[in-house]
Motif scaffolding. Structure first.
Motif, PDB file in Angstrom:
ATOM      1  N   ARG A 190       0.888  -1.327  -0.027  1.00 26.89           N
ATOM      2  CA  ARG A 190       0.111   0.046   0.038  1.00 26.89           C
ATOM      3  C   ARG A 190       0.894   1.126  -0.050  1.00 26.89           C
ATOM      4  O   ARG A 190       1.949   1.407   0.850  1.00 26.89           O
ATOM      5  CB  ARG A 190      -0.909   0.170   1.415  1.00 26.89           C
ATOM      6  CG  ARG A 190      -1.897  -1.160   1.476  1.00 26.89           C
ATOM      7  CD  ARG A 190      -2.700  -1.154   2.635  1.00 26.89           C
ATOM      8  NE  ARG A 190      -3.510   0.281   2.709  1.00 26.89           N
ATOM      9  CZ  ARG A 190      -4.036   0.907   4.032  1.00 26.89           C
ATOM     10  NH1 ARG A 190      -3.724   0.247   4.857  1.00 26.89           N
ATOM     11  NH2 ARG A 190      -4.684   1.959   3.769  1.00 26.89           N
ATOM     12  N   ILE A 191       0.575   2.287  -0.819  1.00 28.62           N
ATOM     13  CA  ILE A 191       1.081   3.608  -0.770  1.00 28.62           C
ATOM     14  C   ILE A 191       0.072   4.522  -0.065  1.00 28.62           C
ATOM     15  O   ILE A 191      -1.104   4.625  -0.826  1.00 28.62           O
ATOM     16  CB  ILE A 191       1.519   4.052  -2.068  1.00 28.62           C
ATOM     17  CG1 ILE A 191       2.798   3.199  -2.622  1.00 28.62           C
ATOM     18  CG2 ILE A 191       2.300   5.443  -1.856  1.00 28.62           C
ATOM     19  CD1 ILE A 191       2.933   3.326  -4.024  1.00 28.62           C
ATOM     20  N   VAL A 192       0.188   5.066   1.030  1.00 29.77           N
ATOM     21  CA  VAL A 192      -0.749   5.791   1.834  1.00 29.77           C
ATOM     22  C   VAL A 192      -0.090   6.941   1.870  1.00 29.77           C
ATOM     23  O   VAL A 192       0.627   7.356   2.746  1.00 29.77           O
ATOM     24  CB  VAL A 192      -0.968   5.168   3.256  1.00 29.77           C
ATOM     25  CG1 VAL A 192      -2.091   5.957   3.866  1.00 29.77           C
ATOM     26  CG2 VAL A 192      -1.432   3.702   3.020  1.00 29.77           C
ATOM     27  N   GLY A 193      -0.861   8.071   0.997  1.00 28.03           N
ATOM     28  CA  GLY A 193      -0.040   9.397   0.803  1.00 28.03           C
ATOM     29  C   GLY A 193      -0.299  10.452   1.981  1.00 28.03           C
ATOM     30  O   GLY A 193       0.384  11.098   2.426  1.00 28.03           O
ATOM     31  N   GLY A 194      -1.489  10.327   2.498  1.00 25.50           N
ATOM     32  CA  GLY A 194      -1.895  11.132   3.554  1.00 25.50           C
ATOM     33  C   GLY A 194      -1.969  12.956   3.095  1.00 25.50           C
ATOM     34  O   GLY A 194      -1.797  13.709   3.769  1.00 25.50           O
ATOM     35  N   GLY A 195      -2.132  12.815   1.688  1.00 22.84           N
ATOM     36  CA  GLY A 195      -2.154  14.267   1.105  1.00 22.84           C
ATOM     37  C   GLY A 195      -0.945  14.624   0.426  1.00 22.84           C
ATOM     38  O   GLY A 195      -0.794  15.911  -0.193  1.00 22.84           O
ATOM     39  N   VAL A 196       0.329  13.944   0.610  1.00 24.61           N
ATOM     40  CA  VAL A 196       1.564  14.319   0.040  1.00 24.61           C
ATOM     41  C   VAL A 196       1.636  14.477  -1.419  1.00 24.61           C
ATOM     42  O   VAL A 196       0.496  13.921  -2.197  1.00 24.61           O
ATOM     43  CB  VAL A 196       2.716  13.152   0.270  1.00 24.61           C
ATOM     44  CG1 VAL A 196       2.248  12.015  -0.406  1.00 24.61           C
ATOM     45  CG2 VAL A 196       4.154  13.665   0.186  1.00 24.61           C
ATOM     46  N   ILE A 197       2.296  15.361  -2.083  1.00 22.73           N
ATOM     47  CA  ILE A 197       2.324  15.654  -3.324  1.00 22.73           C
ATOM     48  C   ILE A 197       3.357  14.960  -3.975  1.00 22.73           C
ATOM     49  O   ILE A 197       4.782  15.105  -3.488  1.00 22.73           O
ATOM     50  CB  ILE A 197       2.468  17.494  -3.497  1.00 22.73           C
ATOM     51  CG1 ILE A 197       0.946  17.998  -2.900  1.00 22.73           C
ATOM     52  CG2 ILE A 197       2.625  17.787  -5.147  1.00 22.73           C
ATOM     53  CD1 ILE A 197       1.133  19.593  -2.909  1.00 22.73           C
ATOM     54  N   ILE A 198       3.250  14.561  -5.184  1.00 23.21           N
ATOM     55  CA  ILE A 198       4.378  13.944  -5.887  1.00 23.21           C
ATOM     56  C   ILE A 198       4.309  14.534  -7.305  1.00 23.21           C
ATOM     57  O   ILE A 198       3.233  14.353  -7.943  1.00 23.21           O
ATOM     58  CB  ILE A 198       4.344  12.271  -6.047  1.00 23.21           C
ATOM     59  CG1 ILE A 198       4.319  11.728  -4.564  1.00 23.21           C
ATOM     60  CG2 ILE A 198       5.429  11.823  -6.877  1.00 23.21           C
ATOM     61  CD1 ILE A 198       4.153  10.060  -4.844  1.00 23.21           C
ATOM     62  N   ALA A 199       5.426  15.145  -7.714  1.00 22.76           N
ATOM     63  CA  ALA A 199       5.480  16.118  -8.716  1.00 22.76           C
ATOM     64  C   ALA A 199       6.466  15.721  -9.894  1.00 22.76           C
ATOM     65  O   ALA A 199       7.549  15.334  -9.316  1.00 22.76           O
ATOM     66  CB  ALA A 199       5.421  17.696  -8.169  1.00 22.76           C
ATOM     67  N   ASN A 200       6.014  16.199 -10.994  1.00 27.02           N
ATOM     68  CA  ASN A 200       7.354  16.163 -12.027  1.00 27.02           C
ATOM     69  C   ASN A 200       8.117  17.286 -12.033  1.00 27.02           C
ATOM     70  O   ASN A 200       7.444  18.523 -12.528  1.00 27.02           O
ATOM     71  CB  ASN A 200       6.545  15.976 -13.347  1.00 27.02           C
ATOM     72  CG  ASN A 200       7.569  16.090 -14.287  1.00 27.02           C
ATOM     73  OD1 ASN A 200       8.604  15.444 -14.552  1.00 27.02           O
ATOM     74  ND2 ASN A 200       7.401  16.914 -15.438  1.00 27.02           N
ATOM     75  N   GLY A 201       9.169  17.554 -11.258  1.00 24.00           N
ATOM     76  CA  GLY A 201       9.852  18.818 -11.248  1.00 24.00           C
ATOM     77  C   GLY A 201       9.293  19.893 -10.165  1.00 24.00           C
ATOM     78  O   GLY A 201       8.560  19.295  -9.484  1.00 24.00           O
ATOM     79  N   PRO A 202      10.059  20.959 -10.315  1.00 25.63           N
ATOM     80  CA  PRO A 202       9.573  21.923  -9.143  1.00 25.63           C
ATOM     81  C   PRO A 202       8.275  22.443  -9.570  1.00 25.63           C
ATOM     82  O   PRO A 202       7.426  22.220 -10.472  1.00 25.63           O
ATOM     83  CB  PRO A 202      10.440  23.124  -9.622  1.00 25.63           C
ATOM     84  CG  PRO A 202      10.965  22.650 -10.896  1.00 25.63           C
ATOM     85  CD  PRO A 202      10.908  21.233 -11.166  1.00 25.63           C
ATOM     86  N   VAL A 203       7.903  23.457  -8.529  1.00 21.10           N
ATOM     87  CA  VAL A 203       6.569  24.211  -8.720  1.00 21.10           C
ATOM     88  C   VAL A 203       6.446  24.942 -10.203  1.00 21.10           C
ATOM     89  O   VAL A 203       7.212  25.503 -10.549  1.00 21.10           O
ATOM     90  CB  VAL A 203       6.223  24.960  -7.615  1.00 21.10           C
ATOM     91  CG1 VAL A 203       4.923  26.075  -7.696  1.00 21.10           C
ATOM     92  CG2 VAL A 203       6.134  24.146  -6.317  1.00 21.10           C
ATOM     93  N   ASP A 204       5.422  24.957 -10.755  1.00 20.54           N
ATOM     94  CA  ASP A 204       5.443  25.493 -12.084  1.00 20.54           C
ATOM     95  C   ASP A 204       6.150  24.949 -12.986  1.00 20.54           C
ATOM     96  O   ASP A 204       6.598  25.821 -14.169  1.00 20.54           O
ATOM     97  CB  ASP A 204       5.544  27.039 -11.801  1.00 20.54           C
ATOM     98  CG  ASP A 204       4.116  27.804 -10.870  1.00 20.54           C
ATOM     99  OD1 ASP A 204       3.193  27.049 -11.006  1.00 20.54           O
ATOM    100  OD2 ASP A 204       4.903  28.776 -10.235  1.00 20.54           O
TER     101      ASP A 204
END
Length: 569
Positions: free
Chosen positions: A143-157
Motif C-alpha cells: 500500500r502507498i498511503v499518501g495522507g495528502g503528500v504531493i508527488i510532482a514532475n519537477g519543481p513548482v510551475d
C-alpha cells in the motif's frame, strides 16, 4: 463525434441544440486516504516512512526516498545497504514476500521527481512517458498511503512530462496521493502472461497532466488478464492541451484496452475483467472514460471486456472537447482483423456527464482509416445505462448512442456484430438534438456494405430529453453523415441489419418526439439503406411518436425496402 484511437482523434461536428448546461462548479481538492487496505494475506508486513523530498534520493544518505522505499518493498534493495538514519524509517523487514505499507513524513509535504518535459513531435502521436521511479513489479500486497503528500514532475510551475507510476503487481493500492504535472499519471500493465489483479487507486488527486492507462497486453508483448481494478473517489483534472504539440486533443482521463496491437505483435487473447470506476471527479480532458476490449491496427487478436461499472462519477469535458465523455466499445479496427471479441456486463449509472457531440457512446466495433477487413464474432452482452444526467457543454448531437457497427473516416464495413440484452432507462439529456439513438449500424458515410448486424432485446424506458428534437430514435440501419466525412471514398450500404424485441416507454410529458424507423438516411452521404428491420414488442409513448419503415432526413441515399414488424405507435 469520434474517439481517441491509436493516437488519432476524430472531430465532432458542431450542431445547434436547445437548452444547454455547463459543467458543474470546480470542487475543492482535499484528497484523503480512506480506502481500506487490500485483503491479501502476506507475512512480515512492514511500514516504511518516506522523508526525502527528492523522489530518487541516494542510498546511504540521511533520508529515505520514495525510490528506495519502493525498491525495499519489492526486494530489489536490502535494508543492509541503508544508513542508520534510513533504517530508522522502517518498522519491520520489507521485501517481496510481505505486504508493506509506504507512508510519508516529508517537510513541506512535497516530493519532486526529476523533471521531464513532453518532447516535440507529430501532433497526434503520444509522447514517450517513462517513469523515474521503479516499476511496482514484485510489490504484491503493498500500500502507498499518501495522507495528502504531493508527488510532482519537477519543481513548482515546471513542465508537464513523464510517467508517475507503473503498476505491475497484484493487490497494490495507492491512496491519498496528489500527483502533479505528469504526462501519464499511472500505467497498470502486467509484465508477462500471468494475471494482474486487485489494483486500487482511491481518493487521490491527479492534477494538471495526463490520465490513467490500463492494458492487458503485457510488457513482453504477451496477452494477459487484468482483473479487479478499482478507481474510486479520485479527482482527475487535466488541461485540454499541453506540451508543444502533444497531446493536443487526444488524451483521456482513464483509458483501458485489453489488447492494443499491430501486425508485428503476437496473437492471443487479452481480458480486462471487473473494472470499477466510481465516484471520481473528471475535468478538463478531451475524453473522459475510454474503455475497449481490443484496438487493432493491422493485427489479429482476441479481446474481452468482462464486467465494467461506471457509476456515481462527475465528468465534465471542456469547451471544444472532441471525444465522448464515456466511450465503450468492443474493438477498433484500423486495417486489421477483429475477431472473437466480447464485451459483457457493462453498467453505466448515476453519473453526471457534460460533453459535446456524442456524449455517451457504446459500440461493438468502430471501423476507421483503412479498416477494410470485416469484423466477425463480436458481441456485446448485458449493457445497462441507467439514471445518468447528461448535458451539453457547447453542442450535443446525441446524449446516448448505442450501435453495433460504427463506421467512419474511410473505415471498412461492419458485419455480424451482435448487441444483446441492452437497457437504457431513467436517463436525462439536456440540450442534445437527440436524447438516445440506437441502431445496429451507424455508417458515417464510408464506402462498403455493413450488413447482418443485430440488436436483440432492447428496452428504452423512462428517459427524458429537454430541448431535444427527438427524445428517442431507433432504426434498423442508419446512414448518417455531415460534411466532415469522407464522401468521395464511394457509396455506402446499410443492408439486412435488424433489431429484435424492442420496447419503448416514455414518461408522461416527454419533451421530444420518438421515432422508430426500419431504415434511416440522415445527411448528405451517398449510398443505400435497404432490407433493414425492426421488430417492436411494445410502445407506450404519450407524446409525439412515429413508426415508419423508410425515413429520410435530407439524405442523398436511397432509403427503401426496410421493414417494421409488431406494434406501432
Amino acid at each position: 463525434m469520434g474517439g481517441v484511437l491509436l493516437g488519432l482523434v476524430v472531430a465532432v461536428p458542431a450542431c445547434s441544440a436547445g437548452e444547454t448546461a455547463g459543467p458543474p462548479a470546480e470542487p475543492t481538492l482535499v484528497p484523503t486516504a480512506t480506502a481500506p487496505a487490500t485483503s491479501v494475506e502476506l507475512t512480515g508486513a512492514s511500514t516504511l516512512v518516506v522523508n526525502d523530498p527528492d523522489a530518487v534520493g541516494e542510498v546511504g544518505d540521511e533520508r529515505l526516498s520514495l525510490t528506495e522505499a519502493l525498491q525495499l518493498a519489492s526486494g530489489a534493495l536490502g535494508d543492509g545497504t541503508l544508513s542508520a538514519a534510513e533504517r530508522a524509517q522502517l518498522d519491520g523487514v520489507p521485501g517481496a514476500g510481505s505486504g508493506d505499507e509506504i507512508r510519508f513524513d516529508v517537510d513541506g509535504g512535497r516530493i519532486e521527481v526529476p523533471e521531464q518535459t513532453v518532447p516535440w513531435g507529430f501532433e497526434w502521436e503520444p509522447a514517450p512517458a517513462e517513469t523515474r521511479l521503479p516499476r511496482l513489479e514484485n510489490n504484491t500486497g503493498d500500500r502507498i498511503v499518501g495522507g495528502g503528500v504531493i508527488i510532482a514532475n519537477g519543481p513548482v510551475d515546471g513542465p508537464i512530462g513523464g510517467l508517475a507510476l507503473k503498476v505491475s503487481s497484484s493487490d497494490v493500492s495507492v491512496e491519498g496521493v496528489t500527483f502533479e504535472r505528469f504526462a501519464q499519471m499511472v500505467s497498470i500493465q502486467p509484465v508477462g502472461a500471468g494475471e494482474l489483479t486487485g489494483v486500487t487507486l482511491a481518493d487521490n488527486a491527479f492534477l494538471n497532466g495526463g490520465g490513467i492507462d490500463i492494458t492487458a497486453t503485457a510488457v513482453d508483448g504477451s496477452k494477459s488478464t487484468v482483473s479487479a481494478v478499482t478507481i474510486t473517489g479520485n479527482d482527475i483534472f487535466g488541461p485540454p492541451e499541453f506540451g508543444e504539440t502533444f497531446p493536443r486533443k487526444i488524451h483521456s482521463a482513464v483509458g483501458g484496452n485489453a489488447a492494443l496491437l499491430t501486425a508485428s505483435d503476437r496473437a492471443g487473447a487479452a481480458t480486462i475483467r471487473g473494472l470499477s470506476l466510481t465516484d471520481n471527479d473528471v475535468r478538463g480532458f478531451q475524453g473522459g472514460f475510454t474503455i475497449a476490449a481490443l484496438q487493432s491496427r493491422g493485427g489479429n487478436a482476441r479481446g474481452a471486456l468482462d464486467g465494467l461499472v461506471i457509476e456515481g462519477n462527475t465528468i465534465a469535458m471542456p469547451e471544444g472537447a472532441g471525444d465522448p465523455a464515456v466511450y465503450i466499445w468492443g474493438a477498433v479496427n484500423m486495417d486489421g482483423h477483429v475477431t472473437d471479441v466480447t464485451v459483457r456486463d457493462v453498467r453505466i449509472a448515476e453519473n453526471q456527464i457534460a460533453g459535446n457531440g456524442y456524449v455517451v457512446l457504446v459500440a461493438g466495433v468502430e471501423h476507421l482509416l483503412q479498416g477494410n477487413t470485416r469484423s466477425d464474432s463480436v458481441a456485446l452482452d448485458g449493457i445497462e445505462l441507467e439514471g445518468n444526467e447528461i448535458s451539453a457543454v457547447e453542442t450535443c448531437d446525441v446524449g446516448i448512442l448505442l450501435a453495433g457497427a460504427f463506421t467512419e473516416m474511410g473505415g471498412g464495413p461492419g458485419e455480424g456484430i451482435a448487441v444483446r440484452d441492452a437497457s437504457i432507462t431513467g436517463n436525462t439529456a439536456h440540450g442534445c438534438t437527440t436524447g438516445i439513438l440506437a441502431t445496429p449500424v451507424l455508417n458515417w458515410g464510408t464506402a462498403g456494405v455493413s450488413k447482418s448486424n443485430t440488436i436483440e432485446g432492447l428496452e428504452i424506458r423512462g428517459n427524458r430529453a429537454g430541448g431535444a428534437v427527438h427524445e428517442v430514435v431507433v432504426a434498423g440501419g442508419t446512414l448518417y453523415a455531415t460534411d466532415a466525412n469522407f464522401f468521395d471514398a464511394g457509396d455506402a450500404g446499410v443492408e439486412q441489419n435488424e433489431i429484435r424485441g424492442l420496447t419503448i416507454q416514455s414518461p408522461s410529458g416527454g419533451q421530444g418526439a420518438v421515432l422508430v424507423a426500419g431504415g434511416l438516411g440522415w445527411g448528405p452521404a451517398r449510398g443505400s439503406v435497404t432490407g433493414n428491420a425492426v421488430s417492436v414488442t411494445a410502445v407506450d409513448v404519450p407524446g409525439a411518436c412515429t413508426t415508419q419503415e423508410d425515413v429520410s432526413f435530407d439524405s442523398r441515399a436511397t432509403v427503401t425496402g426496410n421493414v417494421l414488424n409488431g406494434v406501432g405507435c
